[in-house]
Motif scaffolding. Structure first.
Motif, PDB file in Angstrom:
ATOM      1  N   LEU A 154       2.744  14.757  -2.263  1.00 16.12           N
ATOM      2  CA  LEU A 154       2.239  15.456  -3.453  1.00 16.12           C
ATOM      3  C   LEU A 154       1.713  16.812  -3.016  1.00 16.12           C
ATOM      4  N   ASP A 155       2.141  17.878  -3.694  1.00 14.35           N
ATOM      5  CA  ASP A 155       1.639  19.214  -3.381  1.00 14.35           C
ATOM      6  C   ASP A 155       0.301  19.442  -4.071  1.00 14.35           C
ATOM      7  N   ALA A 156      -0.588  20.171  -3.411  1.00 14.93           N
ATOM      8  CA  ALA A 156      -1.968  20.310  -3.879  1.00 14.93           C
ATOM      9  C   ALA A 156      -2.094  21.109  -5.171  1.00 14.93           C
ATOM     10  N   ASP A 157      -1.078  21.902  -5.543  1.00 19.65           N
ATOM     11  CA  ASP A 157      -1.153  22.643  -6.798  1.00 19.65           C
ATOM     12  C   ASP A 157      -0.414  21.946  -7.938  1.00 19.65           C
ATOM     13  N   ASP A 158       0.007  20.715  -7.719  1.00 17.24           N
ATOM     14  CA  ASP A 158       0.660  19.909  -8.755  1.00 17.24           C
ATOM     15  C   ASP A 158      -0.210  18.704  -9.091  1.00 17.24           C
ATOM     16  N   GLU A 159       0.267  17.867 -10.002  1.00 14.94           N
ATOM     17  CA  GLU A 159      -0.441  16.629 -10.330  1.00 14.94           C
ATOM     18  C   GLU A 159       0.561  15.534 -10.682  1.00 14.94           C
ATOM     19  N   THR A 161       0.843  -1.198   0.000  1.00 13.39           N
ATOM     20  CA  THR A 161       0.000   0.000   0.000  1.00 13.39           C
ATOM     21  C   THR A 161       0.879   1.248   0.000  1.00 13.39           C
ATOM     22  N   VAL A 162       0.481   2.212  -0.817  1.00 10.53           N
ATOM     23  CA  VAL A 162       1.174   3.499  -0.889  1.00 10.53           C
ATOM     24  C   VAL A 162       0.266   4.571  -0.294  1.00 10.53           C
ATOM     25  N   SER A 163       0.790   5.320   0.659  1.00  9.06           N
ATOM     26  CA  SER A 163       0.052   6.429   1.262  1.00  9.06           C
ATOM     27  C   SER A 163       0.481   7.731   0.587  1.00  9.06           C
ATOM     28  N   ILE A 164      -0.444   8.353  -0.157  1.00 11.99           N
ATOM     29  CA  ILE A 164      -0.174   9.645  -0.788  1.00 11.99           C
ATOM     30  C   ILE A 164      -0.627  10.745   0.173  1.00 11.99           C
ATOM     31  N   ILE A 165       0.285  11.638   0.526  1.00 10.62           N
ATOM     32  CA  ILE A 165      -0.007  12.701   1.491  1.00 10.62           C
ATOM     33  C   ILE A 165      -0.055  14.037   0.755  1.00 10.62           C
ATOM     34  N   VAL A 166      -1.207  14.712   0.869  1.00  5.61           N
ATOM     35  CA  VAL A 166      -1.416  15.981   0.161  1.00  5.61           C
ATOM     36  C   VAL A 166      -1.770  17.079   1.168  1.00  5.61           C
ATOM     37  N   PRO A 167      -0.844  17.962   1.523  1.00  4.04           N
ATOM     38  CA  PRO A 167      -1.186  19.115   2.354  1.00  4.04           C
ATOM     39  C   PRO A 167      -2.046  20.098   1.541  1.00  4.04           C
ATOM     40  N   VAL A 168      -3.087  20.630   2.153  1.00  2.00           N
ATOM     41  CA  VAL A 168      -4.000  21.524   1.444  1.00  2.00           C
ATOM     42  C   VAL A 168      -4.108  22.841   2.207  1.00  2.00           C
ATOM     43  N   TYR A 169      -3.711  23.923   1.549  1.00  2.00           N
ATOM     44  CA  TYR A 169      -3.896  25.256   2.132  1.00  2.00           C
ATOM     45  C   TYR A 169      -4.047  26.269   1.003  1.00  2.00           C
TER      46      TYR A 169
END
Length: 566
Positions: free
Chosen positions: A331-336, A242-250
């Motif tokens: 992963l940054d929230a403004d990237d993909e 399992t891979v946990s993708i972490i996305v901070p959102v602000y």
């Protein structure tokens, strides 16, 4: 998990044991020069243990499958076999001067004299069926290894396991090495793909192939370990990590849906995604709530909501604490990310299970002629298990935490959390992480799209927080200087300080920070003057407990004068 290969379940007819032609390269790249006059290797005890994990692996397999015999091909001095004496009957196979060493060092059930260039060991088939067979650090010593490889292949269909190891050329000599081996007892050395082709060519039974530690001095993953035999089992789809993708959102309302959709399109099947909503003042929180509620796919989605804005570092730390996957991906929230991103990186993680970090390739948007995020032209190997190489390439590898598949236990074991309230937190995090990494893998496939957008840290006109962070990072590096890559890290700090000074000189609003930057720059210049012979001494770590402007500079100068007599 280890890479699994399925070949025929019954052996081909064993070919006659004849010498190969001198032009045979045994699956090694064209142009490689073998050492056709190797020295005989007398295995004297130097205190260095080569490939220490190989015999541990064999021991674990033997106990698990209740085997009765250990057959060791090319036993050397026999010291590694002492672990087996009480539980198994040991059969050693060797010839020449090593025979006396083996008989002196280990209690044997049987000694079989065989020169693998010409002979095959004469061992009863019933014994082989109850055996784990070890052939560690042998095939690279043979001018014509056909006899040995054909025999080992044949018994891989009868024995519990054949444990086979050899140095990996790319990680011991470099990817451009064309031979002959520096070790004059070696004839030739294979890299991973060549050795895999060799196992296929000689039709070994089901097998796994991985990297292992070369020796107890360097602890580099610079050897190959193959296990073949009736005990090998398939690594099936259910064994995916399992891979946990972490996305901070602000405050990313304009971009968060694009980011979310790129995650939802992933081909890889075992993903949990953790969004950390850090008290946005725009509609980011509302948007991500709606996207998660409407999602009907197979991935597990979580939202963590901070009660106050705590910054990017602590948002990532919250994600780490909540993650349950074997691997973490930031992963940054403004990237993909591209739809094959996690699939590509997870395949490398499965292939090179000892890699602490798997680095993907990245593309900047809008595109530029020279993209510093692109690693495809840097000549990185697919896998590297040399700690010193990793440390010394710190500045060549993208200095960001995104687009890296990272073992969660590597983060937790080393306490690799992000420094709170720090701009450019990646610079500090990676400096700390790269001192701990033992192995890495690289993919040249573009997995990540980095967007340069308005309102990001990179485009913020207020440089004050950024400059203060450079000072903190400089202090961290200076206080924890790595002696293995001393000059590199000195130049790294110098670069940070010089960039900060250029920003200060361009804007009078930051002039109050100039004395702190120049004081640290003097410290760096004094570090450069430390003689190489004394860099490993304790005093170098005690030079600075705190950076205190001119007082620290004077104290260091005094210490250096006393030590060097200048």
């Amino acid at each position: 998990m280890k890479i699994f290969h399925k070949v025929n379940t019954s052996p081909k007819a064993v070919m006659p044991y004849t010498s190969a032609k001198k032009s045979e390269n045994y699956c090694i790249k064209e142009g490689y020069k073998a050492n056709m006059l190797p020295r005989y290797f007398t295995d004297t005890d130097t205190g260095i243990i080569y490939q220490p994990e190989v015999y541990e692996k064999a021991y674990a397999i033997a106990r698990k499958h209740n085997c009765q015999y250990i057959i060791d091909i090319g036993s050397g001095n026999g010291l590694k076999l002492q672990k087996f004496e009480k539980e198994f009957k040991i059969i050693a196979v060797d010839h020449g001067q090593n025979e006396e060493l083996i008989k002196r060092n280990v209690s044997l059930y049987q000694f079989v004299t065989a020169n693998l260039e010409k002979d095959i060991p004469l061992i009863d088939g019933g014994v082989i069926e109850k055996s784990v067979v070890i052939c560690s650090d042998v095939v690279e010593h043979l001018v014509f290894p056909d006899n040995a490889l054909r025999w080992l292949s044949a018994i891989s269909y009868k024995s519990i396991a054949v444990v086979l190891s050899t140095p990996e050329r790319d990680n011991t000599r470099g990817i451009y090495d064309m031979g002959p081996p520096l070790n004059r007892a070696h004839v030739r050395e294979w890299n991973y793909s060549e050795f895999q082709a060799l196992l296929e060519k000689y039709n070994f039974n089901k097998y796994t192939l991985e990297y292992t530690i070369n020796n107890t001095v360097s602890n580099d993953y610079a050897s190959l370990l193959a296990v073949s035999g009736t005990s090998c089992v398939s690594v099936c789809e259910n064994g995916m990590d399992t891979v946990s993708i972490i996305v901070p959102v602000y405050n990313k309302e304009a971009y968060i849906e694009r980011c979310f959709n790129s995650i939802a399109r992933q081909r890889y099947k075992k993903i949990e995604c953790i969004f950390v909503e850090d008290c946005s003042t725009d509609r980011s929180g509302e948007i991500i709530d709606g996207l998660v509620k409407a999602y009907a796919g197979a991935f597990e989605l979580k939202i963590i909501k901070h009660t106050e804005n705590r910054g990017l570092s602590e948002a990532r730390n919250s994600g780490i604490q909540a993650a349950r996957g074997e691997y973490i991906y930031f992963l940054d929230a403004d990237d993909e990310i591209t739809e094959h991103c996690i699939e590509v990186l997870a395949a490398l993680a499965k292939k090179y299970q000892m890699a602490d970090i798997i680095q993907g390739n990245m593309r900047r948007s809008p595109e530029v002629e020279i993209d510093g995020y692109d690693i495809s032209g840097k000549g990185f190997p697919e896998f590297i298990g040399k700690k010193l190489w990793i440390k010394k390439n710190f500045l060549n590898i993208p200095i960001n935490s995104v687009n890296k598949l990272i073992r969660r236990d590597f983060i937790l074991r080393n306490g690799l959390y992000f420094m709170p309230r720090l701009i450019h937190e990646d610079n500090h995090w990676l400096f700390t992480a790269f001192k701990k990494i033992r192995a890495m893998a690289f993919s040249n496939e573009v997995c990540y799209i980095r967007y340069i957008v308005e309102g990001s840290i990179m485009t913020d006109p207020n440089k004050y927080p950024s400059l203060e962070s450079y000072l903190k990072i400089a202090d961290e590096v200076i206080h924890n200087i790595d002696l293995d890559a001393f000059s590199l890290y000195i130049e790294y700090v110098n670069g940070l300080l010089q960039y900060g000074i250029s920003e200060i000189n361009a804007n009078d609003a930051y002039k109050d920070l100039l004395p702190q930057f120049t004081a640290r720059l003097r410290v760096i210049n004094l570090y450069r003057s430390v003689p190489v012979k004394t860099r490993g001494k304790l005093y170098i770590k005690k030079i600075i407990k705190k950076i205190l402007g001119e007082k620290a500079v004077k104290a260091i100068r005094l210490l250096l004068r006393k030590k060097t007599g200048a």
